[in-house]
Design a protein around this motif. Structure first.
Motif, mmCIF file in Angstrom:
data_model
loop_
_atom_site.group_PDB
_atom_site.id
_atom_site.type_symbol
_atom_site.label_atom_id
_atom_site.label_comp_id
_atom_site.label_asym_id
_atom_site.label_seq_id
_atom_site.Cartn_x
_atom_site.Cartn_y
_atom_site.Cartn_z
ATOM 1 N N VAL A 36 -20.562 14.214 3.308
ATOM 2 C CA VAL A 36 -19.851 14.942 2.256
ATOM 3 C C VAL A 36 -19.543 14.001 1.109
ATOM 4 C CG1 VAL A 36 -17.802 16.303 1.666
ATOM 5 C CG2 VAL A 36 -18.774 16.452 3.976
ATOM 6 N N THR A 37 -19.812 14.444 -0.115
ATOM 7 C CA THR A 37 -19.442 13.667 -1.295
ATOM 8 C C THR A 37 -19.150 14.600 -2.457
ATOM 9 O OG1 THR A 37 -20.099 11.859 -2.778
ATOM 10 C CG2 THR A 37 -21.817 13.407 -2.155
ATOM 11 N N ASP A 38 -18.344 14.126 -3.387
ATOM 12 C CA ASP A 38 -18.157 14.793 -4.670
ATOM 13 C C ASP A 38 -19.208 14.234 -5.631
ATOM 14 O OD1 ASP A 38 -17.090 16.363 -6.678
ATOM 15 O OD2 ASP A 38 -15.097 15.466 -6.618
ATOM 16 N N GLY A 39 -19.182 14.704 -6.878
ATOM 17 C CA GLY A 39 -20.054 14.152 -7.907
ATOM 18 C C GLY A 39 -21.273 15.018 -8.169
ATOM 19 N N PHE A 66 -28.947 9.442 -4.552
ATOM 20 C CA PHE A 66 -29.016 10.497 -3.550
ATOM 21 C C PHE A 66 -30.362 11.199 -3.432
ATOM 22 C CE2 PHE A 66 -24.459 10.092 -4.172
ATOM 23 C CZ PHE A 66 -23.978 10.172 -2.861
ATOM 24 N N ALA A 67 -31.260 11.045 -4.400
ATOM 25 C CA ALA A 67 -32.505 11.822 -4.387
ATOM 26 C C ALA A 67 -33.309 11.609 -3.109
ATOM 27 C CB ALA A 67 -33.351 11.465 -5.612
ATOM 28 N N ALA A 68 -33.438 10.369 -2.674
ATOM 29 C CA ALA A 68 -34.240 10.097 -1.478
ATOM 30 C C ALA A 68 -33.595 10.708 -0.240
ATOM 31 C CB ALA A 68 -34.433 8.596 -1.298
ATOM 32 N N GLY A 69 -32.296 10.499 -0.072
ATOM 33 C CA GLY A 69 -31.616 11.023 1.106
ATOM 34 C C GLY A 69 -31.623 12.529 1.175
ATOM 35 N N VAL A 79 -29.089 21.434 6.629
ATOM 36 C CA VAL A 79 -28.530 22.383 5.667
ATOM 37 C C VAL A 79 -27.951 21.555 4.516
ATOM 38 C CG1 VAL A 79 -26.951 24.299 5.312
ATOM 39 C CG2 VAL A 79 -27.965 23.910 7.582
ATOM 40 N N VAL A 80 -28.448 21.787 3.318
ATOM 41 C CA VAL A 80 -28.090 20.959 2.164
ATOM 42 C C VAL A 80 -27.648 21.856 1.021
ATOM 43 C CG1 VAL A 80 -28.859 19.167 0.556
ATOM 44 C CG2 VAL A 80 -29.833 19.275 2.863
ATOM 45 N N THR A 81 -26.372 21.721 0.596
ATOM 46 C CA THR A 81 -25.855 22.512 -0.528
ATOM 47 C C THR A 81 -24.907 21.663 -1.362
ATOM 48 O OG1 THR A 81 -23.846 23.322 0.573
ATOM 49 C CG2 THR A 81 -25.871 24.580 0.934
ATOM 50 N N GLY A 127 -21.309 18.150 -6.242
ATOM 51 C CA GLY A 127 -20.969 17.684 -4.909
ATOM 52 C C GLY A 127 -22.104 17.892 -3.935
ATOM 53 N N LEU A 128 -21.841 17.545 -2.686
ATOM 54 C CA LEU A 128 -22.907 17.579 -1.691
ATOM 55 C C LEU A 128 -22.308 17.733 -0.302
ATOM 56 C CD1 LEU A 128 -26.021 17.169 -1.528
ATOM 57 C CD2 LEU A 128 -25.567 14.730 -1.184
ATOM 58 N N VAL A 129 -22.800 18.728 0.432
ATOM 59 C CA VAL A 129 -22.504 18.864 1.854
ATOM 60 C C VAL A 129 -23.840 18.966 2.572
ATOM 61 C CG1 VAL A 129 -21.422 20.236 3.668
ATOM 62 C CG2 VAL A 129 -20.312 20.041 1.428
#
Length: 267
Positions: free
Chosen positions: A203-206, A214-217, A227-229, A242-244
């Motif tokens: 989990v991250t903000d931004g 983050f593009a590679a991950g 599940v990526v949102t 953000g990212l979960v």
């Protein structure tokens, strides 16, 4: 024979990782950046090594590096995103939790990506058809799993969703600790670990659009079936950002509920 993009992204990440290993434990010159951030000799030289590999094979592509910015004239719709040392502060204090990230975006999609761990000699990579880890030349398919219940939470700025959402507040949320065990690695190596089943979620903000960090991950996790949102469950690069990233739907839904509760409490 010309090298294909999959092999090229792995070669580039490995070139950067070799430089990072070679400088570990040495006296590092620091180069100050904005907001208290900094780069080191290892960041600069690792990025140079990666760019040398990419430029030799794909001279007409655009490259965006964390340290050198955008180079190349482009026009062919191909852009390499390079983070030569994710976890610079860890590295500077001789903590081995770092990664070297390289991804290629064509059009709107990342089509190949690699995240190298310089100290385990592992390279996590994807060609879009699936995700793998390479150890000593042998590839193994990545299989996400939520079994560990370990959730990595990025506590580094920026925090565009404050005060409605603060990643640090997850660590003190009773609902979070009842379901998960928090971890703070402070490098996007932990994103690759979700694809590998070593973390249940991240989990991250931004804002993550065309992020060299983050593009590679993200590409690894998507290809592995995670599940990526965004932070509110929305499609990436929309809304609040953000990212979960979660190994399965159940874990993802639980984290979105925690985020929504936090927003409701701040309203």
């Amino acid at each position: 024979m010309a090298i294909n993009d999959r092999d090229l992204v792995i070669e580039a990440a490995e070139a950067g990782a070799a430089i990072v290993r070679s400088h570990y434990g040495t006296s590092l010159t620091r180069f100050d950046k904005s907001g208290g951030d900094f780069a080191t000799t290892a960041d600069i030289e690792a990025e140079r090594a990666i760019l040398d590999v990419l430029r030799a094979a794909r001279p007409d592509d655009v490259v965006v590096g964390e340290e050198s910015g955008r180079t190349g004239t482009g026009g062919n719709g191909r852009m390499w995103l390079v983070d030569p040392l994710c976890g610079t502060l860890n590295y500077a204090v001789r903590n081995m939790l770092v990664s070297v990230n390289v991804a290629l975006r064509t059009g709107t999609q990342v089509v190949v990506a690699a995240s190298a761990d310089p100290f385990s000699n592992e390279v996590f990579w994807t060609d879009g058809a699936g995700s793998n880890v390479r150890r000593e030349g042998v590839d193994e398919r990545l299989v996400p799993s939520a079994g560990s219940r370990l959730v990595d939470v990025n506590l580094d700025p920026p925090f565009p969703n404050e005060p409605g959402f603060q990643a640090a507040r997850l660590l003190a949320d009773k609902g979070f600790v009842e379901q998960f065990r928090p971890r703070v690695v402070s490098t996007t190596l932990a994103v690759a670990w979700v694809a590998a089943g070593r973390r249940a979620a991240y989990v991250t903000d931004g804002h993550q659009h065309d992020s060299v960090h983050f593009a590679a991950g993200i590409a690894l996790c998507q290809a592995a079936g995670c599940v990526v949102t965004g932070i509110d469950g929305q499609p990436l690069d929309t809304g609040a950002g953000g990212l979960v990233i979660a190994a399965d739907e159940q874990t993802h839904a639980a984290l979105l509920t925690l985020v929504a509760n936090q927003r409701a409490g701040a309203a």
